[in-house]
Design a protein around this motif. Structure first.
Motif, PDB file in Angstrom:
ATOM      1  N   VAL A 114      28.720  38.014  48.996  1.00 30.44           N
ATOM      2  CA  VAL A 114      29.070  37.915  47.579  1.00 30.44           C
ATOM      3  C   VAL A 114      28.653  39.184  46.847  1.00 30.44           C
ATOM      4  O   VAL A 114      29.403  39.724  46.017  1.00 30.44           O
ATOM      5  N   GLY A 115      27.479  39.669  47.169  1.00 32.57           N
ATOM      6  CA  GLY A 115      27.000  40.883  46.518  1.00 32.57           C
ATOM      7  C   GLY A 115      27.865  42.081  46.817  1.00 32.57           C
ATOM      8  O   GLY A 115      28.170  42.888  45.927  1.00 32.57           O
ATOM      9  N   LYS A 116      28.300  42.208  48.074  1.00 30.54           N
ATOM     10  CA  LYS A 116      29.175  43.318  48.443  1.00 30.54           C
ATOM     11  C   LYS A 116      30.521  43.221  47.732  1.00 30.54           C
ATOM     12  O   LYS A 116      31.077  44.227  47.290  1.00 30.54           O
ATOM     13  N   ALA A 117      31.047  41.999  47.641  1.00 34.31           N
ATOM     14  CA  ALA A 117      32.336  41.817  46.970  1.00 34.31           C
ATOM     15  C   ALA A 117      32.240  42.182  45.497  1.00 34.31           C
ATOM     16  O   ALA A 117      33.125  42.855  44.944  1.00 34.31           O
ATOM     17  N   LEU A 118      31.156  41.754  44.846  1.00 29.58           N
ATOM     18  CA  LEU A 118      30.982  42.085  43.432  1.00 29.58           C
ATOM     19  C   LEU A 118      30.798  43.581  43.231  1.00 29.58           C
ATOM     20  O   LEU A 118      31.340  44.170  42.287  1.00 29.58           O
ATOM     21  N   ALA A 119      30.036  44.198  44.127  1.00 32.41           N
ATOM     22  CA  ALA A 119      29.833  45.646  44.029  1.00 32.41           C
ATOM     23  C   ALA A 119      31.138  46.394  44.249  1.00 32.41           C
ATOM     24  O   ALA A 119      31.415  47.404  43.591  1.00 32.41           O
ATOM     25  N   PHE A 120      31.955  45.891  45.177  1.00 31.50           N
ATOM     26  CA  PHE A 120      33.246  46.531  45.441  1.00 31.50           C
ATOM     27  C   PHE A 120      34.151  46.455  44.206  1.00 31.50           C
ATOM     28  O   PHE A 120      34.755  47.453  43.788  1.00 31.50           O
ATOM     29  N   LEU A 121      34.239  45.266  43.597  1.00 33.60           N
ATOM     30  CA  LEU A 121      35.080  45.103  42.414  1.00 33.60           C
ATOM     31  C   LEU A 121      34.577  45.949  41.249  1.00 33.60           C
ATOM     32  O   LEU A 121      35.367  46.556  40.511  1.00 33.60           O
ATOM     33  N   ARG A 122      33.272  46.001  41.089  1.00 32.88           N
ATOM     34  CA  ARG A 122      32.712  46.805  40.011  1.00 32.88           C
ATOM     35  C   ARG A 122      33.043  48.284  40.212  1.00 32.88           C
ATOM     36  O   ARG A 122      33.418  48.986  39.274  1.00 32.88           O
ATOM     37  N   GLY A 123      32.933  48.747  41.463  1.00 30.39           N
ATOM     38  CA  GLY A 123      33.249  50.143  41.744  1.00 30.39           C
ATOM     39  C   GLY A 123      34.709  50.478  41.516  1.00 30.39           C
ATOM     40  O   GLY A 123      35.049  51.557  41.031  1.00 30.39           O
ATOM     41  N   ARG A 124      35.611  49.538  41.873  1.00 31.86           N
ATOM     42  CA  ARG A 124      37.039  49.788  41.666  1.00 31.86           C
ATOM     43  C   ARG A 124      37.386  49.842  40.175  1.00 31.86           C
ATOM     44  O   ARG A 124      38.230  50.630  39.754  1.00 31.86           O
TER      45      ARG A 124
END
Length: 326
Positions: A54-64
């Protein structure tokens, strides 16, 4: 720009419900007994979500959304490749083609190397399956930087995804830059002659060009690793070619298979053949001097050595194969 150090970590916030304070320490809370009916098991605790995912997914979306993500000079987006591009390909790799890969120990854990493969199958699925084998089967989980034809990068959407996944144009300058920077580079020297050959010529290697890949490996001083792929030839058995339609669409060929274009989109589904990918023993190039690089006979002999190693590995695997589908 690199992501913050804590971008992939999820914080757990304690849950507090007003009006339900914990009893004083001197009072022992009374637990109600759990009564199970006959044939009924006690309820188990529900599994908690994977905080790391979940943390990786949120970090990915935030970065995009913020544009805070990194790509290299060739456009390779490592994060997008790992999270979005590889998972669907992994389903093909594991469930559809049931790829069996061997020889991953011949791939270096670090430093550059050139992986040379046979090409086949009408549709070049063998390239992406090889890249997945390199990433998933080796302990270092390295990415294969594939060299592709210009047609790949002229195709809408596919060209953009190819760049994002680390592919670049099949030219000597790009290959040498990647090898000098310590990357694993994949090349399919047969090109369209290999991937588009008729089914009657399956597993017969086509001409390897002028040996440009050997020159790139010599200049970078990296090993050449022959790679043989069995199973891709039968995914789309090519029995014909509609040349006028190919010229109209700007394609090297327009294939006719037993199922395509007769059955339309259903005919474009690849047959679930059993694949074998074998990485052979490396052929070292670091012992040659600078003067040797201009020797055309050396390039010719090394090219022929790599080609023969792949052809013999194909024959050996075909002799051991029980069936196309297992």
């Amino acid at each position: 720009m690199p992501l913050p150090a804590d971008a992939g970590e999820a914080q757990v916030i304690p849950l507090h419900r007003p009006g339900r304070e914990r009893p004083p320490a001197t009072v022992k809370p009374v637990e109600a007994p759990v009564v199970s009916l006959p044939g009924q098991t006690a309820p188990e605790d529900e599994p908690e979500p994977d905080a790391d995912v979940v943390g990786k997914a949120l970090a990915f979306l935030r970065g995009r959304l913020t544009g805070d993500y990194a790509v290299d000079e060739f456009g390779f987006d490592r994060e997008l490749t790992d999270l979005l591009l590889l998972p669907p390909l992994r389903l093909l790799y594991q469930k559809w083609f049931r790829v069996s890969a061997s020889g991953a120990e011949h791939l270096p854990s670090e430093g550059g190397a050139l992986i040379v493969c046979n090409h086949s199958g009408t549709v070049p699925l063998d390239a992406v399956m090889t890249a997945l084998a390199v990433h998933d089967e080796h302990p270092a989980h390295r990415h294969l930087r594939m060299l592709g034809a210009d047609l790949v990068f002229r195709t809408p959407l596919i060209g953009a995804l190819a760049r994002k996944s680390g592919q670049t144009l099949a030219c000597a300058s790009d290959a040498e830059r990647l090898l000098h920077s310590g990357e694993l580079v994949g090349v399919w020297p047969e090109g369209f002659k290999g991937v588009g050959k008729p089914f009657s010529a399956r597993y017969k290697l086509q001409r390897f060009g002028r040996g440009g890949f050997v020159t790139a490996a010599l200049r970078a001083g990296v090993p050449i690793i022959p790679c043989s792929i069995v199973g891709a030839e039968e995914t789309y058995p090519k029995i014909g070619d509609i040349k006028p339609l190919a010229r109209l669409l700007g394609l090297p060929y327009f294939p006719v298979t037993p199922f395509f274009p007769l059955f339309g989109a259903l005919g474009a589904i690849p047959l679930p053949t059993k694949w074998y990918i074998e990485f052979g023993e490396p052929i070292e190039t670091g012992s040659y001097s600078a003067e040797d690089l201009d020797d055309p006979m050396l390039v010719f002999n090394l090219t022929d050595q790599v080609r023969e190693a792949i052809q013999q590995a194909l024959y050996r695997r075909l002799a051991q194969r029980e069936s196309v589908f297992r």
